[in-house]
Design an enzyme around this catalytic site. Structure first.
Site, PDB file in Angstrom:
ATOM      1  CG  ASP A 215       2.409 -46.922  83.606  1.00 57.55           C
ATOM      2  OD1 ASP A 215       2.712 -46.868  82.404  1.00 57.55           O
ATOM      3  OD2 ASP A 215       2.105 -47.973  84.184  1.00 57.55           O
TER       4      ASP A 215
ATOM      5  CG  ASP B 290       2.352 -52.107  77.984  1.00 58.24           C
ATOM      6  OD1 ASP B 290       3.248 -51.255  77.850  1.00 58.24           O
ATOM      7  OD2 ASP B 290       1.706 -52.255  79.034  1.00 58.24           O
TER       8      ASP B 290
HETATM    9  C1  GLA Z   1       2.294 -50.634  81.474  1.00 57.07           C
HETATM   10  C2  GLA Z   1       1.454 -49.595  80.746  1.00 57.07           C
HETATM   11  C3  GLA Z   1       0.222 -49.281  81.594  1.00 57.07           C
HETATM   12  C4  GLA Z   1      -0.575 -50.546  81.849  1.00 57.07           C
HETATM   13  C5  GLA Z   1       0.310 -51.587  82.506  1.00 57.07           C
HETATM   14  C6  GLA Z   1      -0.372 -52.942  82.582  1.00 57.07           C
HETATM   15  O1  GLA Z   1       2.843 -50.113  82.635  1.00 57.07           O
HETATM   16  O2  GLA Z   1       2.202 -48.440  80.542  1.00 57.07           O
HETATM   17  O3  GLA Z   1      -0.580 -48.320  80.938  1.00 57.07           O
HETATM   18  O4  GLA Z   1      -1.081 -51.019  80.629  1.00 57.07           O
HETATM   19  O5  GLA Z   1       1.510 -51.782  81.781  1.00 57.07           O
HETATM   20  O6  GLA Z   1       0.458 -53.900  83.175  1.00 57.07           O
END
Ligand code: GLA
Length: 481
Positions: A297, A227
């Protein structure tokens, strides 16, 4: 009270506090527990990526984004050579590429985040693995069982420096879960972050890449989602990257360090860059990993599905074997998507060759949903071992205009030519295309076959018309009569 950073809130307060220094480009600007600044530089917008993390991203609506350098295709070898004219960190950053023992095809699997967020444990993960078997997902080709954020304790082991699995969630450690997942016949994935902490505040791997990669290898990890939260200011991308190549940007180098560390372990890792479409990742992602997120996301909404298709169709050149634009984890089973929207969700991830990581409690899926995600003909297109390129938009009839996202796509598999037709309209509509307009066909008569039902629909000459329900996708295989 938890502080959720809302972009509107940030805009308003940002105006009031104009004298306060802005966060850096790609810097954090909000999220649960965030106490730092919430304003972004001019041309950058504080964007909510999840409740834990808001980040300064380029304002694409204002037309101020940096022009993309020339696109690069997937590498033919697993390493690249350094450019001698580079200076600073870019001159000495590792250039080893990802393992090509894995990751040729887009990943098929499950990830814990969309289903459970931080509320994970060994039982839930092993339930998913067992459901792969009982629900027919293993037979359909689903392979990876992946844990997302929130698996460790918040601090590293004081003497070894290692990340420590939370014993209340994973009493047998991560190696214990990995062993059980392997025993069931699947591969096992974990999550870390190319910053000092993950998006939910657990230890990140920046600066600890070798130790963490060695630890993950020792535990039997096969897949790493990496990430992009909590990137220190000195690691942000300041303007254009050295030599105009985003492969040499600080963002890319943070990921390159982990590629090299994984390589040193000798264990092949499938490497998923969760970089949210930053730093023109589609231009260099295949030199560093196997797939890369194209956006923030996902949500279980029709607007997310159409917006990520719109984004992705601008970067189809970067999709091939070992090289996949990641449209984010699946939302089938979550929220209020209609069955038609769920079909489009699955079909678009299939024909654009995105990783497909189911993101729900699998026990809640009904038989219609299971039929969608195990459809053999769509999965065969997605997992085709001889053709790695995605379907691409085409103009269905002379003079037709292309809406956004496009509705007509044609692609090739080892079987032949396929056409996918999305109805983005809010009513059912008749959709027509001329065979002569489909790349790879031509005029004449063709047998049109419905990939959803596995049945031939008949023989047609010149053109084919079909009614597509609102937000549904027709998936067709077309062979000469
Ligand atoms: C980010 C990523 C998500 C998930 C969250 C976890 O937002 O884009 O896919 O992994 O972190 O905290």
């Amino acid at each position: 009270m938890a502080v959720y950073a809302l972009p509107l809130f940030a805009y308003v307060l940002g105006g009031l506090l104009a004298s306060v220094a802005a966060q850096s480009e790609y810097g954090q600007c909000g999220g649960i527990g965030w106490t730092g600044g919430i304003t972004c530089p001019t041309g950058w917008v504080c964007t909510d990526l999840n409740p834990y993390y808001s980040q300064c991203l380029q304002d694409t609506s204002s037309g101020t984004t940096t022009a993309a350098p020339t696109s690069t295709s997937a590498p033919s070898s697993t390493s690249t050579s350094a450019t001698s004219t580079l200076t600073g960190i870019a001159a000495s950053a590792p250039t080893i590429g990802p393992s090509h023992d894995v990751g040729k095809l887009p990943a098929l699997g499950w990830n814990s985040w969309n289903a459970y967020g931080c509320n994970i444990n060994e039982t839930k993960v092993l339930n998913a693995a067992n459901q792969f078997i009982s629900l027919g997902l293993a037979d359909a080709g689903y392979e990876y069982i992946n844990i997302d954020d929130c698996w460790p304790l918040t601090t590293r082991d004081a003497s070894t420096g290692r990340i420590v699995p939370d014993p209340s969630k994973f009493p047998n450690g991560i190696s214990g879960v990995a062993e059980k997942v392997h025993a069931l016949g699947f591969k096992f994935g974990i999550y870390s972050d190319a910053g000092t902490a993950t998006c939910a505040g657990f230890p990140g791997s920046l600066g600890n890449e070798e130790l963490d990669a060695a630890t993950f290898a020792e535990w039997g990890v096969d897949y790493l989602k990496y990430d992009n939260c909590n990137v220190p200011g000195n690691w942000s991308d300041a303007g254009n990257p050295p030599g105009g190549d985003w492969y040499n940007s600080n963002s890319a180098i943070r990921y390159r360090q982990m590629t090299a560390a994984m390589n040193e372990t000798g264990r092949p890792f499938h490497f998923s860059l969760c970089i949210w479409g930053n730093a023109n990742v589609w231009d260099w992602g295949a030199r560093v990993g196997h797939s890369w997120r194209m956006s923030g996301d996902s949500s279980a909404s029709w607007s997310y599905i159409t917006s990520i298709i719109t984004t992705n169709v601008q970067h189809l050149d970067s999709i091939d074997f070992y090289s996949h634009n990641d449209m984010d984890m699946m939302e089938i089973g979550n929220g209020a998507l209609t069955i038609q929207e769920q079909r489009t969700h699955f079909a678009a991830w299939v024909f654009l060759k995105s990783p497909i990581l189911l993101g729900t409690d699998l026990s809640l899926l009904n038989s219609t949903q299971l039929d969608i995600i195990t459809n053999p003909e769509l999965l065969a297109f997605h997992q085709d071992a001889t053709i790695g390129t995605p379907a691409a938009p085409f103009t269905p009839t002379a003079g037709a205009t292309t809406p956004s996202p496009p509705e007509f796509y044609a692609g090739t598999s080892s079987k032949g030519t396929h056409v996918f037709v999305i109805n983005t309209n809010s009513t059912a509509l008749t959709k027509t295309f001329d065979f002569a307009n489909v790349p790879g066909l031509g005029s004449g008569s063709f047998v049109v076959h419905d990939m959803w039902t596995g049945k031939d629909l008949g023989t047609f000459t010149t053109s084919y018309s079909t009614t597509v329900d609102t937000h549904d996708t027709a998936a067709l295989f077309i062979k000469p009569a």
